[in-house]
Design an enzyme around this catalytic site. Structure first.
Site, PDB file in Angstrom:
ATOM      1  N   LYS A   1       0.853  -1.226  -0.137  1.00  7.72           N
ATOM      2  CA  LYS A   1       0.157   0.330  -0.258  1.00  7.72           C
ATOM      3  C   LYS A   1       0.818   1.279   0.149  1.00  7.72           C
ATOM      4  O   LYS A   1       0.666   2.034  -0.792  1.00  7.72           O
ATOM      5  CB  LYS A   1      -0.798   0.379   1.314  1.00  7.72           C
ATOM      6  CG  LYS A   1      -1.582   0.765   1.013  1.00  7.72           C
ATOM      7  CD  LYS A   1      -2.444   0.668   2.405  1.00  7.72           C
ATOM      8  CE  LYS A   1      -3.719   0.091   2.598  1.00  7.72           C
ATOM      9  NZ  LYS A   1      -4.615  -0.141   3.923  1.00  7.72           N
TER      10      LYS A   1
ATOM     11  N   GLU B   1       9.880  -5.609   3.459  1.00  7.21           N
ATOM     12  CA  GLU B   1      10.567  -7.050   3.318  1.00  7.21           C
ATOM     13  C   GLU B   1      10.068  -7.060   1.446  1.00  7.21           C
ATOM     14  O   GLU B   1      10.841  -7.458   0.217  1.00  7.21           O
ATOM     15  CB  GLU B   1       9.485  -8.325   3.903  1.00  7.21           C
ATOM     16  CG  GLU B   1       9.850  -8.172   5.239  1.00  7.21           C
ATOM     17  CD  GLU B   1       9.435  -7.361   6.404  1.00  7.21           C
ATOM     18  OE1 GLU B   1       9.366  -8.324   6.748  1.00  7.21           O
ATOM     19  OE2 GLU B   1       8.628  -6.211   5.546  1.00  7.21           O
TER      20      GLU B   1
ATOM     21  N   GLY C   1      -5.134  -4.968   5.647  1.00  7.30           N
ATOM     22  CA  GLY C   1      -4.314  -6.152   5.266  1.00  7.30           C
ATOM     23  C   GLY C   1      -5.055  -7.833   5.253  1.00  7.30           C
ATOM     24  O   GLY C   1      -4.691  -8.188   3.895  1.00  7.30           O
ATOM     25  N   ARG C   2      -4.455  -7.981   5.771  1.00  9.15           N
ATOM     26  CA  ARG C   2      -5.577  -8.996   5.701  1.00  9.15           C
ATOM     27  C   ARG C   2      -6.871  -9.493   5.546  1.00  9.15           C
ATOM     28  O   ARG C   2      -7.542 -10.625   5.311  1.00  9.15           O
ATOM     29  CB  ARG C   2      -5.317  -9.627   7.612  1.00  9.15           C
ATOM     30  CG  ARG C   2      -6.276  -9.345   8.775  1.00  9.15           C
ATOM     31  CD  ARG C   2      -5.900 -10.017  10.517  1.00  9.15           C
ATOM     32  NE  ARG C   2      -6.404  -8.996  11.203  1.00  9.15           N
ATOM     33  CZ  ARG C   2      -5.796  -7.432  11.142  1.00  9.15           C
ATOM     34  NH1 ARG C   2      -4.842  -7.557  10.733  1.00  9.15           N
ATOM     35  NH2 ARG C   2      -6.169  -6.887  12.142  1.00  9.15           N
TER      36      ARG C   2
ATOM     37  N   GLU D   1      -4.020 -11.996  14.552  1.00  9.22           N
ATOM     38  CA  GLU D   1      -3.731 -10.942  14.144  1.00  9.22           C
ATOM     39  C   GLU D   1      -4.638 -10.468  14.083  1.00  9.22           C
ATOM     40  O   GLU D   1      -4.969  -8.628  14.982  1.00  9.22           O
ATOM     41  CB  GLU D   1      -3.156 -10.533  12.582  1.00  9.22           C
ATOM     42  CG  GLU D   1      -2.173  -9.096  12.366  1.00  9.22           C
ATOM     43  CD  GLU D   1      -2.233  -9.363  11.599  1.00  9.22           C
ATOM     44  OE1 GLU D   1      -0.310  -9.488  10.714  1.00  9.22           O
ATOM     45  OE2 GLU D   1      -2.352  -8.572  10.654  1.00  9.22           O
TER      46      GLU D   1
ATOM     47  N   HIS E   1      -2.217 -38.905  10.019  1.00  7.83           N
ATOM     48  CA  HIS E   1      -0.897 -39.551  10.513  1.00  7.83           C
ATOM     49  C   HIS E   1       0.330 -38.615  11.334  1.00  7.83           C
ATOM     50  O   HIS E   1       1.301 -39.320  10.881  1.00  7.83           O
ATOM     51  CB  HIS E   1      -0.565 -40.068   9.131  1.00  7.83           C
ATOM     52  CG  HIS E   1      -1.139 -41.470   8.648  1.00  7.83           C
ATOM     53  ND1 HIS E   1      -1.731 -43.015   8.641  1.00  7.83           N
ATOM     54  CD2 HIS E   1      -2.145 -40.970   7.489  1.00  7.83           C
ATOM     55  CE1 HIS E   1      -2.393 -43.045   8.516  1.00  7.83           C
ATOM     56  NE2 HIS E   1      -3.043 -42.796   7.142  1.00  7.83           N
TER      57      HIS E   1
ATOM     58  N   LYS F   1       9.686  -5.097  14.281  1.00  8.55           N
ATOM     59  CA  LYS F   1      10.123  -3.943  12.988  1.00  8.55           C
ATOM     60  C   LYS F   1      11.061  -3.100  13.046  1.00  8.55           C
ATOM     61  O   LYS F   1      11.700  -3.207  12.370  1.00  8.55           O
ATOM     62  CB  LYS F   1       8.862  -3.808  12.056  1.00  8.55           C
ATOM     63  CG  LYS F   1       8.092  -4.982  10.959  1.00  8.55           C
ATOM     64  CD  LYS F   1       6.545  -4.579  11.221  1.00  8.55           C
ATOM     65  CE  LYS F   1       6.962  -3.726   9.959  1.00  8.55           C
ATOM     66  NZ  LYS F   1       5.552  -3.743   9.071  1.00  8.55           N
TER      67      LYS F   1
END
Length: 546
Positions: free
Chosen positions: A210, A216, A271-272, A357, A388, A508
């Site tokens: 954005k 990153e 964001g999510r 979050e 399993h 961060k």
């Protein structure tokens, strides 16, 4: 701070639920089913193409009534209406929360600060669709005149998890002539492996940030730019091989991307919650605008159900309240989400961000420390592989682990009896978890007395089962919206802000301090704790930077 409401634990319904839990916590699912022959048909709900069986939960009719009463006393309905109306319910950032507007039909009206945002949403969707058609028709050409056949989405968090999950989920519908890759980790290995076998002349990068400043993402975007220019040797090429999902036109242009190929979104999209905004451009390129519209329609189907259905018949609300029952009254720590479909391999990972979050918070909206559990740990993987791996713990371990099972009546890839075997495991696992096997039953099978305790299953392990006919884009949209609204309801009851994420900031900020300390030529004056200082020195020594 917002106006303080009564503490959740002081509400009449909370106190009634505490007393009710004391009275009923020893009641087993076996007893509940024996008392009500219709329970398995009665405690079900259908909405937006989904069928929910919640009968294998440790709840009675009274439990459900009290949970609905708790939601009402906590103001869930009013908060729901405020969200849909565009009120700024994200109080710590003074923002509206309107991911629902991203899938509203063109005829809808959703007001934010006196402006109907629906036309803005569809203007971006239309531009996305035009671009997608060019790429899919192979009429969008790279710098050397070759069509684009490789797409690499660069993002992180909500700019990555949503598109990755949805692409994997809908890969059946994708153009197999296009190769899609996703890069999010700042670990350079991920980028190197993502592009190792790609031709730069045929590769398009989507940079999703954005602000166009996410550390990153921009590190990976810079490496992508260098990789492209190493092959094409002309800065002009960037405009044909990069597009941006961003709102920072200045930074996008400086990078070399034509701002006509910049797709924006808004600060009222978290964001999510953004995968159905322009963040979903990579998915639209893969499955096409028509299927993408179906995805949005599925979101909207569940939005309308959530917005209009009474709480006692509201699928997101019921899932939320049942989950809260285990979280706060049974002290359950986790929720396992177990999709029985290979295409949903990333669904549990996506829900981790969505839920953890959103509701991993320790203070209320008015800034007071909570005195009850908030969000659970979300985990899981597709069946039958999980059977399993970790199902042993769920069946016979000492922890109470509620589970959501997800399955489909019809498979997209019919192969012999595979699907019958797959779905038989869904039904068998929920039956085994609910009812178990007693010592008497084990002994009756002829198991020696000294081995019999090892084969006892206590049962009474709660599950929800979510079924749909087929995994389609529309069904996927409804499923995602179901969990979005479930998270909202739980956050509303807990009186926390489900739409900020300050917890990701501190690490961060500290990382930005440490980067120059790692890279400095001369040994820096370190002022961290002794552990962090020692780790930095050891890293520098290993890199020859003493």
């Amino acid at each position: 701070m917002t106006e303080q409401r009564p503490s959740l634990t002081d509400l009449p319904a909370w106190k009634a639920l505490q007393a009710h839990h004391q009275q009923t916590h020893d009641t087993t699912l076996g007893e509940l089913f024996a008392q009500d022959a219709t329970r398995g048909e009665r405690l079900t709900l259908e909405a937006a193409g989904l069928y929910l069986d919640y009968s294998k939960n440790r709840v009675t009719d009274d439990t459900l009534k009290l949970l609905v009463q708790l939601a009402q006393e906590a103001g869930v309905e009013q908060k729901r209406d405020a969200m849909f109306a565009g009120e700024k319910i994200n109080v710590t950032e003074d923002r509206a929360v309107l991911h629902t507007a991203l899938r509203a039909p063109r005829s809808a009206t959703v007001m934010v600060d006196g402006r109907n945002v629906v036309p803005d949403v569809h203007e971006v969707l239309d531009r996305m669709a035009d671009f997608a058609r060019q790429v899919r028709d192979r009429t969008w050409l790279g710098h050397t005149g070759k069509p684009i056949t490789n797409i690499v989405n660069i993002g992180i968090g909500g700019s990555d998890l949503g598109p990755v999950m949805a692409y994997r989920a809908l890969e059946f519908y994708a153009d197999r002539g296009l190769t899609l890759r996703f890069v999010s980790n700042v670990d350079g290995t991920e980028f190197v492996e993502a592009v190792r076998d790609l031709n730069p002349e045929e590769t398009l990068f989507i940079v999703s940030s954005k602000t166009f400043t996410t550390q990153e993402t921009m590190a990976n975007a810079g490496s992508a730019r260098a990789w492209t220019l190493a092959a094409l040797h002309d800065d002009v090429a960037i405009a044909r091989h990069f597009v941006a999902v961003s709102t920072n036109a200045t930074a996008v242009q400086k990078f070399g991307i034509d701002t006509r190929n910049m797709f924006g979104f808004w600060d009222w999209v978290g964001g999510r919650y953004s995968m159905d905004s322009a963040i979903g451009l990579s998915l639209m390129l893969a499955i096409g605008p028509g299927q993408y519209e179906e995805l949005l329609a599925g979101f909207h189907d569940m939005d309308e159900h959530f917005r209009t259905a009474p709480l006692h018949a509201n699928m997101p609300a019921l899932l939320a309240l049942i989950g809260l029952w285990y979280d706060d009254f049974y002290d359950a720590q986790t929720l396992a989400v177990l999709p029985y479909d290979h295409y949903l391999s990333q669904f549990s990972a996506y829900l981790q961000q969505l839920d953890m979050e959103s509701n991993g918070k320790h203070v209320t909206l008015d800034g007071h420390t909570v005195t009850y559990q908030t969000g659970p740990v979300i985990w899981g993987q597709p069946g039958t592989n999980g059977q399993h791996a970790f199902y042993q713990l769920i069946h016979q371990g000492t922890k109470l682990i509620p589970c959501d099972f997800i399955g489909f009546v019809n498979t997209l890839n019919l192969l012999g009896e595979h699907h019958d075997l797959l779905m038989a495991n869904v039904f068998a696992q929920t039956e085994a978890l609910a009812f178990g096997k007693t010592l008497d039953q084990v002994l009756a099978e002829g198991v020696p007395a000294d081995l019999a305790p090892h084969r006892v299953f206590d049962g009474n392990r709660p599950t929800n089962t979510l079924l749909a006919d087929t995994l389609t884009p529309r069904v996927l949209g409804a499923m995602i919206a179901l969990y979005e609204h479930k998270v909202f309801v739980q956050g509303a009851v807990w009186n926390i802000n489900s739409f900020d994420q300050w917890g990701v900031e501190l690490g961060k900020v500290l990382a930005s301090r440490i980067v120059p300390e790692l890279q400095a030529d001369a040994a820096p004056d370190l002022t961290h704790d002794s552990s962090t200082n020692a780790l930095i020195r050891r890293y520098r020594a290993g890199r020859g930077r003493n």
